[in-house]
Every structure is written in C-alpha cells, then in structure tokens.
Design a protein around this motif. Structure first.
Motif, PDB file in Angstrom:
ATOM      1  N   GLN A 105      -5.461  -4.966  -3.463  1.00 58.41           N
ATOM      2  CA  GLN A 105      -4.088  -5.331  -3.121  1.00 58.41           C
ATOM      3  C   GLN A 105      -3.793  -6.651  -3.821  1.00 58.41           C
ATOM      4  O   GLN A 105      -4.537  -7.615  -3.704  1.00 58.41           O
ATOM      5  CB  GLN A 105      -3.913  -5.480  -1.618  1.00 58.41           C
ATOM      6  CG  GLN A 105      -2.464  -5.751  -1.252  1.00 58.41           C
ATOM      7  CD  GLN A 105      -2.225  -5.650   0.247  1.00 58.41           C
ATOM      8  OE1 GLN A 105      -3.148  -5.600   1.037  1.00 58.41           O
ATOM      9  NE2 GLN A 105      -0.963  -5.622   0.613  1.00 58.41           N
ATOM     10  N   LEU A 117      -2.192   6.514  -0.415  1.00 61.33           N
ATOM     11  CA  LEU A 117      -3.345   5.886  -1.067  1.00 61.33           C
ATOM     12  C   LEU A 117      -4.668   6.475  -0.587  1.00 61.33           C
ATOM     13  O   LEU A 117      -5.540   6.797  -1.399  1.00 61.33           O
ATOM     14  CB  LEU A 117      -3.325   4.367  -0.860  1.00 61.33           C
ATOM     15  CG  LEU A 117      -4.469   3.611  -1.536  1.00 61.33           C
ATOM     16  CD1 LEU A 117      -4.397   3.786  -3.044  1.00 61.33           C
ATOM     17  CD2 LEU A 117      -4.418   2.138  -1.170  1.00 61.33           C
ATOM     18  N   GLU A 130       0.818  -1.205   0.000  1.00 64.06           N
ATOM     19  CA  GLU A 130       0.000   0.000   0.000  1.00 64.06           C
ATOM     20  C   GLU A 130       0.856   1.259   0.000  1.00 64.06           C
ATOM     21  O   GLU A 130       1.692   1.451   0.876  1.00 64.06           O
ATOM     22  CB  GLU A 130      -0.918   0.017   1.223  1.00 64.06           C
ATOM     23  CG  GLU A 130      -1.866   1.194   1.201  1.00 64.06           C
ATOM     24  CD  GLU A 130      -2.906   1.130   2.297  1.00 64.06           C
ATOM     25  OE1 GLU A 130      -3.327   2.209   2.741  1.00 64.06           O
ATOM     26  OE2 GLU A 130      -3.291   0.024   2.701  1.00 64.06           O
TER      27      GLU A 130
END
Length: 181
Positions: A175, A157, A153
């Motif tokens: 993901q 984000l 991540e």
C-alpha cells in the motif's frame, strides 16, 4: 511453430501490465441512474454520459469515436453498456464494434427486462462475467514475481492475489501513501 494464445495485458519498459479497468457507461441520460447504481454495486468505473437519446451528433460521437478509443486503451479490460432501449444507435451494434477491437463488451437494454429487479440482476451478473473475462489471460504469462502497489485497496485484491498465487506467482502487495503514488 505453435503460437500461444494472447493474454489481456500489455508490455511496457518495466515488464507487463494487466488490463485492469472495467467500465460501465450509460448510452443516454435516461440510463444514467441505473448505470451509476450498477457501477457502485459491481465495482465498475462509471463513465458519465449526459447525452440525450435524441442528440444524434453526441450519440454518433460516442459510438464511432469515444467508445472505440476507450476500447483500444491499454488499461481497458472490458466495457458494459447500459441502454434504455430508445437510443438511435443499437447497443448491440456498438457492443459488436467494440468486440471487434478484441475488448470484451457487454450491453443491457433496460426495456428488454420484465422489471427493474430483473434488469439489476442481469446487469450485476453481466458485470461479474465481464470482470472474469479480464482475468482469463493470466495463465499465459510466464511465472514470475509480481508486485501489486495501490493507494486504496481495491475491492477484489484478495481474490486477485489468491488467483495469482494459485497459478504459482510470487506476489508482493504494497500500500502506497498518497505522496508516493
């Protein structure tokens, strides 16, 4: 016919990609430690440079070949140059050349700051501004659905997703495992 402003991105066979890499690069070995710390603190991608400021051939290659190629790469959103101030090629001159390609580029000469704390504060502020410049074109993309896929991540984000949703994008975030990257 009125032309709309361009956005910081690129078109490819599957749609549109956003220029997403913001780099920090020391112009000489003397600025490497400072650039490394700024990269870590500001979330920029560090480009190592082991050239000494007295190596005219290496410095010329960086200024006339490497940085222009990096500036024109489709994923490059912005470049922050860190200089000690004794390099034979001016950071201002290099920055201006990169900006001529349409790529945001900022620079900091460490010796221009009163102390390291001031230099650090300026560099972090400049890095944040550089990253925001890369988002300035989002309002020029037609509203659409957008999927963001990542393995690890990214630090920003949540801010990116919030900005996109604020601009009426339908955002899906996935993901990906290392095997599917």
């Amino acid at each position: 016919q009125e032309q709309s402003a361009s956005f910081i991105g690129f078109r490819h066979m599957s749609g549109i990609g956003i220029r997403s890499k913001n780099y920090v690069m020391p112009l000489s070995r003397g600025a490497s430690g400072f650039a490394r710390a700024i990269a870590e603190d500001a979330g920029l991608t560090l480009i190592e440079n082991s050239a000494t400021s007295s190596d005219d051939i290496a410095m010329n290659h960086i200024a006339t070949t490497f940085l222009p190629q990096l500036a024109q790469h489709r994923h490059t959103a912005g470049i922050l140059l860190i200089a000690v101030g004794d390099e034979p090629i001016s950071a201002l001159k290099i920055s201006s050349q990169i900006q001529a390609f349409g790529t945001p580029c900022e620079y900091l000469n460490i010796k221009d700051s009163a102390d390291m704390e001031t230099a650090t504060t300026l560099a972090l502020g400049t890095a944040q501004e550089l990253k925001m410049m890369a988002l300035s074109g989002l309002d020029h993309i037609d509203l659409c659905e957008l999927t963001i896929a990542y393995q690890e991540e990214p630090a920003c984000l949540a801010e990116l997703v919030a900005l996109l949703e604020k601009n009426n994008f339908v955002v899906r975030v996935h993901q990906m495992s290392a095997l599917r990257k």
